[in-house]
Design a protein around this motif. Structure first.
Motif, PDB file in Angstrom:
ATOM      1  N   SER A 178       0.807  -1.226   0.000  1.00  0.00           N
ATOM      2  CA  SER A 178       0.000   0.000   0.000  1.00  0.00           C
ATOM      3  C   SER A 178       0.837   1.271   0.000  1.00  0.00           C
ATOM      4  CB  SER A 178      -0.945   0.014   1.208  1.00  0.00           C
ATOM      5  OG  SER A 178      -0.225  -0.025   2.418  1.00  0.00           O
ATOM      6  N   ASP A 206       1.354   3.643   6.911  1.00  0.00           N
ATOM      7  CA  ASP A 206       0.032   4.207   6.626  1.00  0.00           C
ATOM      8  C   ASP A 206      -1.022   3.614   7.567  1.00  0.00           C
ATOM      9  OD1 ASP A 206      -0.273   1.656   5.592  1.00  0.00           O
ATOM     10  OD2 ASP A 206      -0.366   2.298   3.498  1.00  0.00           O
ATOM     11  N   ILE A 253      -2.721   1.031   7.388  1.00  0.00           N
ATOM     12  CA  ILE A 253      -3.895   0.430   6.741  1.00  0.00           C
ATOM     13  C   ILE A 253      -3.900  -1.058   7.078  1.00  0.00           C
ATOM     14  CG2 ILE A 253      -4.977  -0.152   4.532  1.00  0.00           C
ATOM     15  CD1 ILE A 253      -4.150   2.516   3.463  1.00  0.00           C
ATOM     16  N   THR A 254      -4.686  -1.416   8.064  1.00  0.00           N
ATOM     17  CA  THR A 254      -4.777  -2.791   8.540  1.00  0.00           C
ATOM     18  C   THR A 254      -6.046  -2.943   9.360  1.00  0.00           C
ATOM     19  OG1 THR A 254      -3.700  -4.503   9.871  1.00  0.00           O
ATOM     20  CG2 THR A 254      -3.416  -2.247  10.605  1.00  0.00           C
ATOM     21  N   TYR A 283      -0.489   9.152   4.798  1.00  0.00           N
ATOM     22  CA  TYR A 283      -1.654   8.691   4.045  1.00  0.00           C
ATOM     23  C   TYR A 283      -1.909   9.610   2.858  1.00  0.00           C
ATOM     24  CZ  TYR A 283      -4.369  12.517   6.121  1.00  0.00           C
ATOM     25  OH  TYR A 283      -4.831  13.763   6.484  1.00  0.00           O
ATOM     26  N   GLU A 312      -7.408   8.244  -0.239  1.00  0.00           N
ATOM     27  CA  GLU A 312      -7.772   7.038   0.508  1.00  0.00           C
ATOM     28  C   GLU A 312      -8.898   7.288   1.501  1.00  0.00           C
ATOM     29  OE1 GLU A 312      -3.559   4.625   0.800  1.00  0.00           O
ATOM     30  OE2 GLU A 312      -3.810   6.426   2.029  1.00  0.00           O
ATOM     31  N   TRP A 364     -13.203   4.149   6.545  1.00  0.00           N
ATOM     32  CA  TRP A 364     -11.971   4.903   6.811  1.00  0.00           C
ATOM     33  C   TRP A 364     -12.011   5.515   8.214  1.00  0.00           C
ATOM     34  CZ3 TRP A 364      -7.122   5.926   5.168  1.00  0.00           C
ATOM     35  CH2 TRP A 364      -6.480   7.025   5.744  1.00  0.00           C
ATOM     36  N   ARG A 417     -11.581   2.859  10.940  1.00  0.00           N
ATOM     37  CA  ARG A 417     -10.211   2.339  10.981  1.00  0.00           C
ATOM     38  C   ARG A 417      -9.266   3.370  11.585  1.00  0.00           C
ATOM     39  NH1 ARG A 417      -5.826   2.845   8.686  1.00  0.00           N
ATOM     40  NH2 ARG A 417      -6.647   4.420   7.304  1.00  0.00           N
ATOM     41  N   GLN A 418      -9.466   4.632  11.206  1.00  0.00           N
ATOM     42  CA  GLN A 418      -8.622   5.696  11.747  1.00  0.00           C
ATOM     43  C   GLN A 418      -8.832   5.849  13.252  1.00  0.00           C
ATOM     44  OE1 GLN A 418      -6.327   6.895  10.109  1.00  0.00           O
ATOM     45  NE2 GLN A 418      -5.695   8.877  10.921  1.00  0.00           N
TER      46      GLN A 418
END
Length: 289
Positions: A88, A183, A185-186, A209, A213, A250, A253-254
């Motif tokens: 990513s 980033d 992202i997971t 980031y 996205e 998003w 997740r954030q």
């Protein structure tokens, strides 16, 4: 990348980031990260007002009067860069790619470290530990790190944040300052590994980031690819429900990332690829100073 092209890129990164670290970050970095550990220096006789918790009872018993241990800040630090090299990182729709921004941030931190007489090392990670560069000092070592930041090719594309945190905890024996650059992202819950790592070391999270996205544009049918798993699928971005669902994903997740940092007492800064990372890092340093 060809050798001449790589050396040219290394030189460009060196000129830009060394100047930033010397002219802008030197004072803030030193204030933010100086002497996080305390080293034993000497013993001396107890004086009125000294902390009784510092009394050295063995020396006191030998001399029949109280002596205390004197500690001083450890000026020389070990700095580790934990660099996410998963698939990513290659994404870049707005501004530079995440990889380019991560490279510049890491190089700036590396030059700041050697100007502070610190050792610097790197752990490249995906869902595996891809490469470990032991901490050393010196410009030659920094330039080697920059070459690897630019040209390193990982064998895997996935992400495992807990794995690299556990590796840091086990591999680096002495307390260090670790810049965790990803980033993030997971869908993984890495809070426990982050808490354990930050109890032993001083972990600072830097999220890089791309603003594309965070939300989907309304452009009709769009083919999207998961850069870590290679999966492709078409989605209808003209659907408000689809766009809202993505934005919600998003945000959730954030929130998990920020919550993990907060509960682990880890400072975190989020930097978009089209933003000024200099300002973001300076604010981070001032916050810690």
């Amino acid at each position: 990348m060809e050798t001449t092209e790589l050396l040219k890129k290394v030189r460009q990164i060196e000129i830009k980031t060394r100047g930033l670290s010397r002219n802008i970050f030197a004072g803030q970095y030193h204030t933010a990260f100086k002497g996080r550990g305390m080293a034993f220096s000497e013993v001396r006789e107890y004086q009125f007002g000294d902390d009784v918790r510092d009394i050295d009872w063995n020396v006191t018993a030998r001399h029949h009067k109280p002596y205390i241990k004197v500690f001083e800040e450890e000026r020389e630090l070990t700095v580790m860069l934990l660099i996410d090299v998963s698939g990513s990182r290659n994404f870049g729709a707005v501004g530079e790619s995440k990889k380019e921004v991560i490279t510049e941030i890491a190089a700036t931190l590396a030059f700041s470290a050697i100007q502070n007489n610190d050792k610097i090392g790197v752990i490249f990670f995906s869902d595996q530990i891809e490469k470990f560069i032991p901490p050393k000092k010196g410009k030659k070592h920094i330039l080697y790190i920059i070459r690897e930041l630019i040209d390193f090719q990982p064998e895997h594309t996935g992400t495992n944040l807990s794995l690299v945190l556990e590796y840091l905890t086990n591999a680096i024996k002495k307390r260090c300052t670790a810049f965790f650059i990803s980033d993030f992202i997971t869908e993984e819950n890495f809070k426990n590994a982050l808490s354990i790592a930050n109890r032993k070391h001083d972990v600072v999270a830097v999220q890089v980031y791309d603003k594309r996205e965070t939300e989907l544009p309304n452009v009709g049918l769009m083919k999207m690819q998961d850069s870590e798993r290679g999966e492709e699928k078409w989605i209808d971005t003209s659907s408000k429900r689809v766009r809202d669902t993505y934005s919600q994903w998003w945000s959730q997740r954030q929130s998990r990332v920020l919550d993990a940092a907060r509960k682990s007492r880890v400072d975190i800064t989020a930097i978009a690829t089209d933003e000024n990372y200099v300002l973001a890092l300076m604010n981070l340093f001032k916050h810690r100073g």
